[in-house]
Design a protein around this motif. Structure first.
Motif, PDB file in Angstrom:
ATOM      1  N   LYS A   1      50.530  41.514  31.996  1.00 19.29           N
ATOM      2  CA  LYS A   1      49.866  40.469  32.455  1.00 19.29           C
ATOM      3  C   LYS A   1      48.162  41.091  32.709  1.00 19.29           C
ATOM      4  N   ASN A   2      47.253  40.517  32.257  1.00 20.53           N
ATOM      5  CA  ASN A   2      45.859  41.037  33.039  1.00 20.53           C
ATOM      6  C   ASN A   2      45.790  41.039  34.332  1.00 20.53           C
ATOM      7  N   ALA A   3      44.989  41.974  34.592  1.00 23.41           N
ATOM      8  CA  ALA A   3      44.676  42.299  36.193  1.00 23.41           C
ATOM      9  C   ALA A   3      44.323  41.124  36.845  1.00 23.41           C
ATOM     10  N   ASN A   4      44.693  40.542  38.038  1.00 24.28           N
ATOM     11  CA  ASN A   4      44.197  39.661  38.852  1.00 24.28           C
ATOM     12  C   ASN A   4      43.458  40.353  39.963  1.00 24.28           C
ATOM     13  N   LEU A   5      42.009  40.487  39.945  1.00 20.17           N
ATOM     14  CA  LEU A   5      41.564  41.338  40.920  1.00 20.17           C
ATOM     15  C   LEU A   5      41.662  40.832  42.378  1.00 20.17           C
ATOM     16  N   HIS A   6      41.854  39.604  42.502  1.00 17.07           N
ATOM     17  CA  HIS A   6      42.096  39.313  44.060  1.00 17.07           C
ATOM     18  C   HIS A   6      43.472  40.006  44.593  1.00 17.07           C
ATOM     19  N   GLU A   7      44.220  39.857  43.619  1.00 18.57           N
ATOM     20  CA  GLU A   7      45.812  40.479  44.108  1.00 18.57           C
ATOM     21  C   GLU A   7      45.756  42.058  43.954  1.00 18.57           C
ATOM     22  N   LEU A   8      44.982  42.456  43.508  1.00 24.48           N
ATOM     23  CA  LEU A   8      44.706  43.933  43.461  1.00 24.48           C
ATOM     24  C   LEU A   8      44.327  44.547  44.662  1.00 24.48           C
ATOM     25  N   LYS A   9      43.260  43.675  45.076  1.00 24.54           N
ATOM     26  CA  LYS A   9      42.512  44.112  46.245  1.00 24.54           C
ATOM     27  C   LYS A   9      43.466  43.856  47.759  1.00 24.54           C
ATOM     28  N   LYS A  10      44.240  42.827  47.479  1.00 25.45           N
ATOM     29  CA  LYS A  10      45.056  42.279  48.521  1.00 25.45           C
ATOM     30  C   LYS A  10      46.312  43.341  48.592  1.00 25.45           C
ATOM     31  N   GLN A  11      46.795  43.841  47.402  1.00 21.83           N
ATOM     32  CA  GLN A  11      48.094  44.633  47.409  1.00 21.83           C
ATOM     33  C   GLN A  11      47.329  46.335  47.907  1.00 21.83           C
ATOM     34  N   LYS A  12      45.984  46.608  47.900  1.00 22.16           N
ATOM     35  CA  LYS A  12      45.475  47.551  48.003  1.00 22.16           C
ATOM     36  C   LYS A  12      45.932  48.754  46.797  1.00 22.16           C
ATOM     37  N   ARG A  13      45.861  48.404  45.650  1.00 17.38           N
ATOM     38  CA  ARG A  13      46.157  48.931  44.451  1.00 17.38           C
ATOM     39  C   ARG A  13      45.314  49.549  43.733  1.00 17.38           C
ATOM     40  N   LYS A  14      45.764  50.967  43.397  1.00 15.91           N
ATOM     41  CA  LYS A  14      44.814  51.739  42.650  1.00 15.91           C
ATOM     42  C   LYS A  14      44.751  51.384  41.456  1.00 15.91           C
ATOM     43  N   GLY A  15      46.060  51.249  40.672  1.00 15.81           N
ATOM     44  CA  GLY A  15      46.141  50.892  39.584  1.00 15.81           C
ATOM     45  C   GLY A  15      46.238  49.569  38.922  1.00 15.81           C
ATOM     46  N   GLY A  16      46.565  49.282  37.690  1.00 17.63           N
ATOM     47  CA  GLY A  16      46.738  47.975  37.202  1.00 17.63           C
ATOM     48  C   GLY A  16      45.587  47.374  36.379  1.00 17.63           C
ATOM     49  N   MET A  17      44.512  48.317  36.317  1.00 16.02           N
ATOM     50  CA  MET A  17      43.245  47.511  35.609  1.00 16.02           C
ATOM     51  C   MET A  17      43.224  48.321  34.167  1.00 16.02           C
ATOM     52  N   GLY A  18      43.774  49.316  33.899  1.00 11.62           N
ATOM     53  CA  GLY A  18      43.472  50.029  32.610  1.00 11.62           C
ATOM     54  C   GLY A  18      43.909  49.280  31.426  1.00 11.62           C
ATOM     55  N   LEU A  19      45.054  48.614  31.219  1.00 11.86           N
ATOM     56  CA  LEU A  19      45.481  47.958  29.939  1.00 11.86           C
ATOM     57  C   LEU A  19      44.677  46.879  29.958  1.00 11.86           C
ATOM     58  N   THR A  20      43.990  45.996  30.949  1.00 13.78           N
ATOM     59  CA  THR A  20      43.271  44.928  30.958  1.00 13.78           C
ATOM     60  C   THR A  20      41.721  45.467  30.201  1.00 13.78           C
ATOM     61  N   LEU A  21      41.426  46.531  30.593  1.00 19.26           N
ATOM     62  CA  LEU A  21      40.240  47.053  30.220  1.00 19.26           C
ATOM     63  C   LEU A  21      40.371  47.277  28.467  1.00 19.26           C
ATOM     64  N   VAL A  22      41.528  48.058  28.210  1.00 14.91           N
ATOM     65  CA  VAL A  22      41.738  48.287  26.866  1.00 14.91           C
ATOM     66  C   VAL A  22      41.929  46.889  26.012  1.00 14.91           C
ATOM     67  N   LYS A  23      42.566  45.792  26.623  1.00 15.09           N
ATOM     68  CA  LYS A  23      42.740  44.577  25.848  1.00 15.09           C
ATOM     69  C   LYS A  23      41.435  43.827  25.768  1.00 15.09           C
ATOM     70  N   ASN A  24      40.666  43.982  26.898  1.00 12.68           N
ATOM     71  CA  ASN A  24      39.355  43.265  26.593  1.00 12.68           C
ATOM     72  C   ASN A  24      38.597  43.904  25.699  1.00 12.68           C
ATOM     73  N   ILE A  25      38.598  45.317  25.532  1.00  6.33           N
ATOM     74  CA  ILE A  25      37.612  45.834  24.719  1.00  6.33           C
ATOM     75  C   ILE A  25      37.972  45.920  23.229  1.00  6.33           C
ATOM     76  N   MET A  26      39.243  46.228  22.717  1.00  6.68           N
ATOM     77  CA  MET A  26      39.698  46.155  21.415  1.00  6.68           C
ATOM     78  C   MET A  26      39.978  44.821  21.043  1.00  6.68           C
ATOM     79  N   ASP A  27      39.680  44.804  19.487  1.00 10.82           N
ATOM     80  CA  ASP A  27      40.144  43.460  18.821  1.00 10.82           C
ATOM     81  C   ASP A  27      41.543  43.319  18.858  1.00 10.82           C
ATOM     82  N   GLU A  28      42.563  44.427  18.468  1.00 11.90           N
ATOM     83  CA  GLU A  28      44.021  44.403  18.390  1.00 11.90           C
ATOM     84  C   GLU A  28      44.483  45.386  19.205  1.00 11.90           C
ATOM     85  N   VAL A  29      45.462  45.335  19.841  1.00  8.41           N
ATOM     86  CA  VAL A  29      46.066  46.324  20.584  1.00  8.41           C
ATOM     87  C   VAL A  29      47.743  45.799  20.294  1.00  8.41           C
TER      88      VAL A  29
END
Lengths: 146, 111
Positions: A91-119
């Motif tokens: 599931k794509n990253a929910n920034l507010h959730e990541l902030k609340k959970q103080k997580r460092k990870g969780g955004m990488g695959l979202t970046l990949v899916k947002n940039i590429m046409d097909e993954v």
């Protein structure tokens, strides 16, 4: 055109792959922003594989294959001896959730899916094959004006 | 990646130089943590010499946002180059992290 690079699953090798790709994209004259995005998606997948799949096992090999065909860049990244990675569960990253959970990870695959046409991830012979594709308008334009 | 820390007008400025990736982000994480523990009134990360950032680098900022808010510490990035800003924008981080075109403007905002 086809290009290959193999690395051991160590974080210090991320820079080596970025430099390898940067040189190729410079030769192709891909604009800096697009080039950086393409380098980033490979870096994100590799970092995930090194940390989560290989679990920093430095003996593990990862192969990266880059193809350019008719203005389309395709990466194939081979993650050997791994259980199937089901990309449909991501599931794509929910920034507010990541902030609340103080997580460092969780955004990488979202970046990949947002940039590429097909993954996509294919699973063959205990290997996850990540296939990432993106059309680069500049390359199409360059080919047409040859 | 190299970090340099300076203090100006009571603000902690962390200058980041080079590549901020999964391999180097721990260094920035430690510097951020130390600045928060020192109860700085403001922290500005100057990205002028930052050449590359991946989600691991951006994740460091994300992971400290709640603590920064809780402790009422002003936090911002400044001087991102086009490539770094592009990655920041793809994730929509401007919604959560203040950012300024240069250090001077960021310092004014911190006062």
């Amino acid at each position: 055109m086809k290009y290959n690079i193999s690395i051991k699953a160590e974080k210090k090798n991320l820079k080596k792959v970025r430099t390898f790709l940067e040189n190729i994209f410079n030769q192709m004259q891909i604009p800096a922003i697009e080039s950086n995005q393409l380098i980033l998606v490979v870096d994100e997948i590799l970092a995930n594989l090194i940390i989560h799949s290989a679990k920093n096992d430095v003996q593990k090999d990862i192969d990266i294959c880059l193809t350019e065909n008719e203005g389309e860049i395709t990466f194939e990244i081979y993650d050997y001896n791994s259980p199937f990675f089901d990309l449909t569960q991501h599931k794509n990253a929910n920034l507010h959730e990541l902030k609340k959970q103080k997580r460092k990870g969780g955004m990488g695959l979202t970046l990949v899916k947002n940039i590429m046409d097909e993954v996509e991830v294919y699973y063959e012979d205990n290997t996850n094959i990540w296939r990432l594709q993106k059309k680069i308008p500049y390359l199409l334009f360059k080919d047409k004006n040859k | 990646m190299n970090l340099t820390i300076e203090h100006q007008a009571g603000v902690c400025i962390i200058h980041v130089e080079g590549d901020l990736d999964a391999s180097s982000s721990i260094t920035l994480d430690n510097a951020m943590q130390e600045a928060i523990q020192r109860q700085e009134k403001a922290i500005i990360v100057n990205c002028e010499k930052l050449n590359y950032i991946s989600s691991a680098g951006l994740g460091v900022f994300m992971s400290h946002l709640s603590d920064l808010e809780e402790k009422n510490i002003f936090f911002a990035l400044c001087s991102m180059n086009e490539k770094v800003k592009n990655v920041f924008d793809i994730l929509g981080l401007g919604e959560l992290i203040k950012h300024y075109p240069n250090q001077e403007v960021a310092l004014q905002a911190a006062q």
